[in-house]
Design an enzyme around this catalytic site. Structure first.
Site, PDB file in Angstrom:
ATOM      1  N   ARG A 233      49.690  19.966 187.365  1.00 34.15           N
ATOM      2  CA  ARG A 233      49.704  18.907 188.369  1.00 34.15           C
ATOM      3  C   ARG A 233      48.703  17.813 187.997  1.00 34.15           C
ATOM      4  O   ARG A 233      47.591  18.102 187.551  1.00 34.15           O
ATOM      5  CB  ARG A 233      49.352  19.458 189.757  1.00 34.15           C
ATOM      6  CG  ARG A 233      50.507  20.198 190.430  1.00 34.15           C
ATOM      7  CD  ARG A 233      51.676  19.256 190.783  1.00 34.15           C
ATOM      8  NE  ARG A 233      52.835  19.945 191.327  1.00 34.15           N
ATOM      9  CZ  ARG A 233      53.874  20.381 190.625  1.00 34.15           C
ATOM     10  NH1 ARG A 233      53.893  20.235 189.310  1.00 34.15           N
ATOM     11  NH2 ARG A 233      54.894  20.960 191.214  1.00 34.15           N
ATOM     12  N   ASP A 257      52.027  16.063 181.328  1.00 29.57           N
ATOM     13  CA  ASP A 257      53.394  15.898 181.829  1.00 29.57           C
ATOM     14  C   ASP A 257      53.355  15.458 183.292  1.00 29.57           C
ATOM     15  O   ASP A 257      54.409  15.300 183.908  1.00 29.57           O
ATOM     16  CB  ASP A 257      54.124  17.250 181.696  1.00 29.57           C
ATOM     17  CG  ASP A 257      55.629  17.132 181.909  1.00 29.57           C
ATOM     18  OD1 ASP A 257      56.212  16.147 181.419  1.00 29.57           O
ATOM     19  OD2 ASP A 257      56.215  18.022 182.551  1.00 29.57           O
ATOM     20  N   GLU A 262      51.952   9.828 190.298  1.00 27.98           N
ATOM     21  CA  GLU A 262      53.251   9.689 189.625  1.00 27.98           C
ATOM     22  C   GLU A 262      54.412   9.398 190.577  1.00 27.98           C
ATOM     23  O   GLU A 262      55.450   8.885 190.152  1.00 27.98           O
ATOM     24  CB  GLU A 262      53.570  10.966 188.832  1.00 27.98           C
ATOM     25  CG  GLU A 262      53.871  12.168 189.721  1.00 27.98           C
ATOM     26  CD  GLU A 262      54.068  13.463 188.928  1.00 27.98           C
ATOM     27  OE1 GLU A 262      53.286  13.741 188.013  1.00 27.98           O
ATOM     28  OE2 GLU A 262      55.026  14.187 189.237  1.00 27.98           O
ATOM     29  N   HIS A 294      56.970  14.186 183.619  1.00 28.13           N
ATOM     30  CA  HIS A 294      57.133  15.396 184.439  1.00 28.13           C
ATOM     31  C   HIS A 294      58.511  16.018 184.212  1.00 28.13           C
ATOM     32  O   HIS A 294      59.318  16.138 185.129  1.00 28.13           O
ATOM     33  CB  HIS A 294      56.917  15.076 185.935  1.00 28.13           C
ATOM     34  CG  HIS A 294      56.536  16.297 186.726  1.00 28.13           C
ATOM     35  ND1 HIS A 294      55.642  16.267 187.755  1.00 28.13           N
ATOM     36  CD2 HIS A 294      56.927  17.596 186.604  1.00 28.13           C
ATOM     37  CE1 HIS A 294      55.498  17.494 188.255  1.00 28.13           C
ATOM     38  NE2 HIS A 294      56.271  18.303 187.565  1.00 28.13           N
TER      39      HIS A 294
END
Ligand code: NAI
Length: 333
Positions: A233, A257, A262, A294
């Site tokens: 996260r 990622d 985001e 992600h």
């Protein structure tokens, strides 16, 4: 059950068709992301299906409660985008899909580590510009390194097994050590992990306690040149502190990622309007940073699991009133 499924991607359509029919649901698909602004669309449905990048804040939960919706099933594992206190207040039952293929994210952590170890981003950029020189591209082999895993649950253990073939020394930290991981790693304290690891791979959920775990203070406890792999996260990292450490050489690289801010950026095409986030832009521009959108979870196998298991959760709520994957307040943030 009558279900409104938000944020459905084309690659999920086939699974929605297959599993709604098998489980006896009537599913209506909308492609837009769920938020307070379109919660009213759910009027007349029993349940909604959302994804991890949807905004299920208190306002959105209140709006769907007013439409009569009783169930919210996210197709993701993460639930930090869902206000569980609001869901409890409005008597909406929430479920997630914690157990879809862990290999997807675990294999992605390995991919990310290898890309950083061999400077793949710089090599690809060079070749695209017809520059085939080697200067500055020298990499390192994992067998000489110590890899530290923070979080050794389903994905962490699968990642540990995937990394085990490289011959690196492997250590781990978890609030609840498990026997399976102990076959491959030595558990250490968090500070010992920071002090010993050349590569730190994050596989824990985001909680109130570990917000900005990768902070300036903790980076200073790490080895010079350590690299961070974050497939967990975004808010586990203090991104400005990481940028500073990457620039002054304290950190050797980052593959992430996820990104704290985001939502609204990742999983959307901003190639025409450009993003207005200088911190994310700076991360993207740094040569020793890999930012991916992600998509560690994004494999054929995992996507089918996510649709199937989320629809099964709704079926369980409807038929028995109980669901093994029910998420309650205070579990996670
Ligand atoms: P899991 O629940 O099986 O394992 C999590 C582990 O972290 C548990 O062993 C738990 O004890 C440990 N943990 C909790 N708090 C901790 C802390 N403060 N410090 C150290 N360990 C702690 O979860 P799973 O399935 O392995 O997923 C891990 C995380 O991966 C998810 O929470 C999510 O954030 C992330 N994820 C990322 C995806 C992506 O596409 N990049 C997709 C799916 C999950």
């Amino acid at each position: 059950m009558n279900i409104l499924a938000y944020c459905v991607r084309p690659d999920e359509m086939e699974s929605f068709k297959k599993f709604s029919s098998l489980l006896g649901h009537q599913v209506t698909i909308v492609h837009e992301s769920f938020s307070p602004h379109n919660a009213a669309l759910a009027k007349g449905y029993d349940g909604i299906s959302i994804l991890g990048n949807c905004n299920a804040n208190a306002e959105a939960i209140e709006e769907i409660a007013k439409t009569g919706v009783r169930y919210l099933a996210t197709r993701s594992a993460g639930i930090n985008n869902i206000d569980l206190d609001a869901a409890a207040k409005w008597n909406i039952k929430v479920s997630n899909v914690p157990a879809y293929s862990p290999n997807a994210v675990a294999e992605f952590a390995v991919t990310s580590a290898l890309c950083l170890a061999r400077n793949i981003k710089q090599a690809i950029h060079r070749v695209e510009e017809q520059n085939f020189s080697l200067a500055g591209l020298i990499g390192f082999e994992l067998r000489k390194k110590t890899i530290g895993f923070i979080g050794t649950g389903r994905i962490g253990v699968t990642a540990i097994k995937a990394f085990s073939g490289f011959g690196a020394k492997m250590i781990g930290y978890d609030l609840y050590p498990n026997e399976e991981a102990k076959k491959y790693i030595d558990y250490v304290t968090l500070d010992e992990l920071f002090a010993q690891a050349d590569i730190i791979s994050l596989h824990c959920p985001l909680t109130e306690e570990n917000h900005h775990l990768i902070s300036k203070e903790n980076i200073n406890k790490m080895k010079d040149g350590a690299i961070i792999i974050n497939t967990a996260r975004g808010a586990l990292m203090d991104a400005p502190a990481i940028i500073e450490a990457l620039k002054n050489g304290k950190l050797g690289g980052l593959a992430t990622d996820t990104y704290e801010f985001e939502v609204g950026i990742f999983h959307h095409d901003h190639s025409k309007d450009r993003i207005n986030d200088p911190v994310l832009q700076e991360l993207i521009n740094l040569p020793n940073v890999l930012v991916t959108p992600h998509y560690g979870f994004y494999t054929d196998e995992a996507v089918a699991n996510m649709v199937e298991f989320s629809l099964t959760n709704l079926r369980d709520f409807e038929t028995t009133g109980v669901c093994n994957n029910e998420c309650k307040a205070l579990q996670q943030v």
